[in-house]
Design a protein around this motif. Structure first.
Motif, PDB file in Angstrom:
ATOM      1  N   TRP A   1      12.417  -2.021 -40.895  1.00 54.15           N
ATOM      2  CA  TRP A   1      13.127  -1.264 -40.109  1.00 54.15           C
ATOM      3  C   TRP A   1      14.372  -2.454 -40.114  1.00 54.15           C
ATOM      4  CZ3 TRP A   1      14.220  -2.454 -35.279  1.00 54.15           C
ATOM      5  CH2 TRP A   1      15.083  -1.241 -34.221  1.00 54.15           C
ATOM      6  N   VAL A   2      14.070  -3.739 -39.921  1.00 49.07           N
ATOM      7  CA  VAL A   2      14.939  -4.557 -39.429  1.00 49.07           C
ATOM      8  C   VAL A   2      15.568  -4.752 -40.243  1.00 49.07           C
ATOM      9  CG1 VAL A   2      14.784  -7.202 -39.163  1.00 49.07           C
ATOM     10  CG2 VAL A   2      13.498  -6.122 -37.964  1.00 49.07           C
TER      11      VAL A   2
ATOM     12  N   ALA B   1      12.175  -6.683 -28.442  1.00 48.83           N
ATOM     13  CA  ALA B   1      10.932  -6.021 -28.402  1.00 48.83           C
ATOM     14  C   ALA B   1      11.678  -4.441 -29.582  1.00 48.83           C
ATOM     15  CB  ALA B   1      10.495  -5.244 -27.963  1.00 48.83           C
ATOM     16  N   HIS B   2      11.324  -3.983 -30.774  1.00 46.73           N
ATOM     17  CA  HIS B   2      11.425  -2.522 -30.818  1.00 46.73           C
ATOM     18  C   HIS B   2      10.874  -2.279 -30.911  1.00 46.73           C
ATOM     19  CE1 HIS B   2      12.278  -5.994 -34.940  1.00 46.73           C
ATOM     20  NE2 HIS B   2      13.378  -6.518 -34.362  1.00 46.73           N
TER      21      HIS B   2
ATOM     22  N   GLU C   1       9.548   7.703 -40.685  1.00 45.19           N
ATOM     23  CA  GLU C   1       9.057   6.047 -39.965  1.00 45.19           C
ATOM     24  C   GLU C   1       8.947   4.949 -41.023  1.00 45.19           C
ATOM     25  OE1 GLU C   1       5.424   6.314 -37.414  1.00 45.19           O
ATOM     26  OE2 GLU C   1       5.972   7.849 -36.725  1.00 45.19           O
TER      27      GLU C   1
ATOM     28  N   ALA D   1       8.699   1.258 -30.370  1.00 43.29           N
ATOM     29  CA  ALA D   1       7.237   1.714 -30.904  1.00 43.29           C
ATOM     30  C   ALA D   1       7.261   2.472 -32.372  1.00 43.29           C
ATOM     31  CB  ALA D   1       6.813   2.186 -29.374  1.00 43.29           C
TER      32      ALA D   1
ATOM     33  N   ARG E   1       9.156   3.278 -35.228  1.00 38.66           N
ATOM     34  CA  ARG E   1      10.373   2.810 -35.978  1.00 38.66           C
ATOM     35  C   ARG E   1      11.189   3.835 -37.104  1.00 38.66           C
ATOM     36  NH1 ARG E   1       7.592  -1.554 -34.496  1.00 38.66           N
ATOM     37  NH2 ARG E   1       6.160  -1.277 -36.566  1.00 38.66           N
ATOM     38  N   THR E   2      12.046   4.740 -36.385  1.00 34.35           N
ATOM     39  CA  THR E   2      12.338   5.871 -37.475  1.00 34.35           C
ATOM     40  C   THR E   2      13.704   5.167 -38.080  1.00 34.35           C
ATOM     41  OG1 THR E   2      13.486   6.922 -35.902  1.00 34.35           O
ATOM     42  CG2 THR E   2      11.030   7.633 -36.551  1.00 34.35           C
TER      43      THR E   2
ATOM     44  N   MET F   1      17.027   2.984 -35.937  1.00 33.26           N
ATOM     45  CA  MET F   1      17.095   1.729 -37.095  1.00 33.26           C
ATOM     46  C   MET F   1      18.875   2.596 -36.970  1.00 33.26           C
ATOM     47  SD  MET F   1      19.124   1.486 -40.185  1.00 33.26           S
ATOM     48  CE  MET F   1      18.190   2.154 -41.696  1.00 33.26           C
TER      49      MET F   1
ATOM     50  N   ASP G   1       7.976   1.070 -41.653  1.00 34.63           N
ATOM     51  CA  ASP G   1       7.767  -0.609 -41.710  1.00 34.63           C
ATOM     52  C   ASP G   1       8.103  -1.435 -40.477  1.00 34.63           C
ATOM     53  OD1 ASP G   1       5.235   0.566 -43.176  1.00 34.63           O
ATOM     54  OD2 ASP G   1       5.868  -0.800 -44.281  1.00 34.63           O
ATOM     55  N   GLU G   2       7.714  -2.418 -39.934  1.00 33.84           N
ATOM     56  CA  GLU G   2       8.977  -3.491 -38.822  1.00 33.84           C
ATOM     57  C   GLU G   2       9.743  -3.770 -40.339  1.00 33.84           C
ATOM     58  OE1 GLU G   2       8.992  -6.675 -35.593  1.00 33.84           O
ATOM     59  OE2 GLU G   2       6.507  -5.713 -36.589  1.00 33.84           O
ATOM     60  N   ASP G   3       9.284  -4.888 -41.508  1.00 34.68           N
ATOM     61  CA  ASP G   3      10.155  -5.688 -41.852  1.00 34.68           C
ATOM     62  C   ASP G   3      11.632  -5.126 -42.451  1.00 34.68           C
ATOM     63  OD1 ASP G   3       8.861  -4.433 -43.163  1.00 34.68           O
ATOM     64  OD2 ASP G   3       8.624  -6.386 -44.372  1.00 34.68           O
TER      65      ASP G   3
END
Length: 393
Positions: free
Chosen positions: A299-300, A259-260, A293, A262, A264-265, A269, A295-297
């Motif tokens: 951030w990854v 889990a990333h 902040e 909640a 995602r800053t 990261m 987006d998840e993609d």
């Protein structure tokens, strides 16, 4: 890794060209079987009115024998392009046309199945177009049609218009079959080439995906297995190796994805990306952009890009200082990783897979830009820039 490309390879082995040949090889004996049945239904009647019944029977039986050979070889070999029947089939068509004129009464030469030569000639010309080159097949059809016109005109039992119409049927069918088989084979070849291109593209994509997956892990394993790796580096490597092992198990489906956070800053990261690099002379300065902040993609991808850059610094830079800086102007956010190491000549030394693909391409794919600057003896700087969300502005 290769499951999809292997499946496509197996599909490619079932050649479209081969299937097209099988289709033609099934149609050819079916067409000939119809002609053979029509000959069988009329051969007794034809022999009874023939001026030489034995010759009529011999010719008819020769046509039937060659036709049986045609049907058998097509069904056994799956192609019309090879067969012992090619030469005899064409020869019998040319012989049968004058034979009907010589063996039957004039009133039966045209328009009856006792004179089966016309139907047989049309069929021979059409099937020859499936194994001859198209131009040769059409030329043969024209010649055979002309041969038929000469003999039916000599019989003088019907009008020249009827004779010409019947004669044109021979090259007409030859042209149609030649065009159809040429188109089917070309279409099948294109399908095979497209399938081969798809296999190659899938293999390349999966290879790139595999390289993306194992690139950082291979760097960690290389350092862990190297007896010259300093002892102070090992704890951080073990932390990173554990994280990579979990990621690889997730990739293989053995574990669920971790889990990333909640929220995602940029700060979260970078905290994740810098974990395990305690052996590097890091100087984080991220406060100005930490709150942005992502987006998840993004951030990854950004986290993996920073990790890859730091692996490169560890392996190649021999740096005395590594600065990780984050900032934002309200419109964009920026992360800069710079070192004072040995650097490299960007003009003469191409980027490796890590910087080129895992950093550059991976970030561009999620809408983030990358700028890399380096010079021999002057270190390397990697600047990652992305847009700020409207709500964060």
């Amino acid at each position: 890794m290769g499951s999809r490309s292997e499946a496509l390879s197996r599909a490619s082995s079932r050649s479209s060209a081969r299937r097209a040949e099988w289709g033609i090889a099934l149609v050819a004996p079916t067409m000939r079987a119809i002609v053979v049945v029509q000959i069988l239904l009329s051969v007794t009647s034809g022999a009874s009115i023939s001026v030489h019944a034995v010759a009529y029977w011999v010719l008819s039986l020769c046509v039937i024998a060659v036709s049986v050979l045609l049907m058998t070889q097509c069904l056994v070999t799956g192609t019309v392009r090879r067969g012992l029947w090619h030469g005899p089939d064409v020869l019998l068509a040319w012989i049968a046309i004058p034979a009907m004129n010589l063996l039957l009464p004039g009133s039966h030469v045209v328009g009856t199945w006792e004179a089966w030569a016309s139907g047989f000639a049309i069929n021979v010309a059409a099937l020859a177009a499936a194994w001859m080159r198209p131009a040769v097949a059409v030329g043969h059809g024209l010649a055979l049609g002309g041969w038929y016109l000469v003999w039916t005109s000599a019989a003088g039992t019907t009008s020249w218009e009827t004779n010409l119409s019947n004669a044109l049927t021979v090259p007409g069918y030859a042209a149609v079959v030649a065009l159809l088989t040429y188109y089917l084979r070309a279409l099948a070849r294109d399908a095979d080439r497209s399938r081969e291109d798809a296999v190659a593209a899938t293999r390349a994509l999966e290879l790139e995906r595999y390289q993306l997956t194992v690139h950082d892990a291979s760097s960690i394993l290389r350092l862990l297995s190297d007896e010259d790796t300093p002892a102070e580096v090992l704890p951080g490597l073990r932390v990173q190796a554990d994280r990579e092992a979990k990621r690889l198990r997730t990739y293989l489906g053995a574990e669920s994805a971790p889990a990333h956070p909640a929220v995602r800053t940029v700060g979260a990261m970078l905290a994740t990306a810098l974990e395990g690099f305690d052996d590097l002379p890091l100087e984080p300065a991220v406060a100005l952009g930490a709150h942005v902040e992502l987006d998840e993609d993004v951030w990854v991808a950004a986290g993996r890009a920073v990790t890859t850059v730091l692996h490169n610094v560890r392996l190649h830079a021999r740096a005395h200082q590594v600065v990780v800086h984050a900032d934002t102007d309200g419109e964009t956010w920026e992360v800069v990783v710079s070192d004072d190491g040995v650097g490299f000549d960007q003009d003469s030394q191409p980027l490796g897979f890590g910087l080129d693909t895992q950093v550059g391409q991976a970030l561009r794919d999620v809408g983030v830009s990358v700028d890399l600057r380096s010079a021999p003896g002057r270190g390397t700087s990697v600047t990652i820039t992305g847009p700020v969300h409207e709500e964060d502005r």
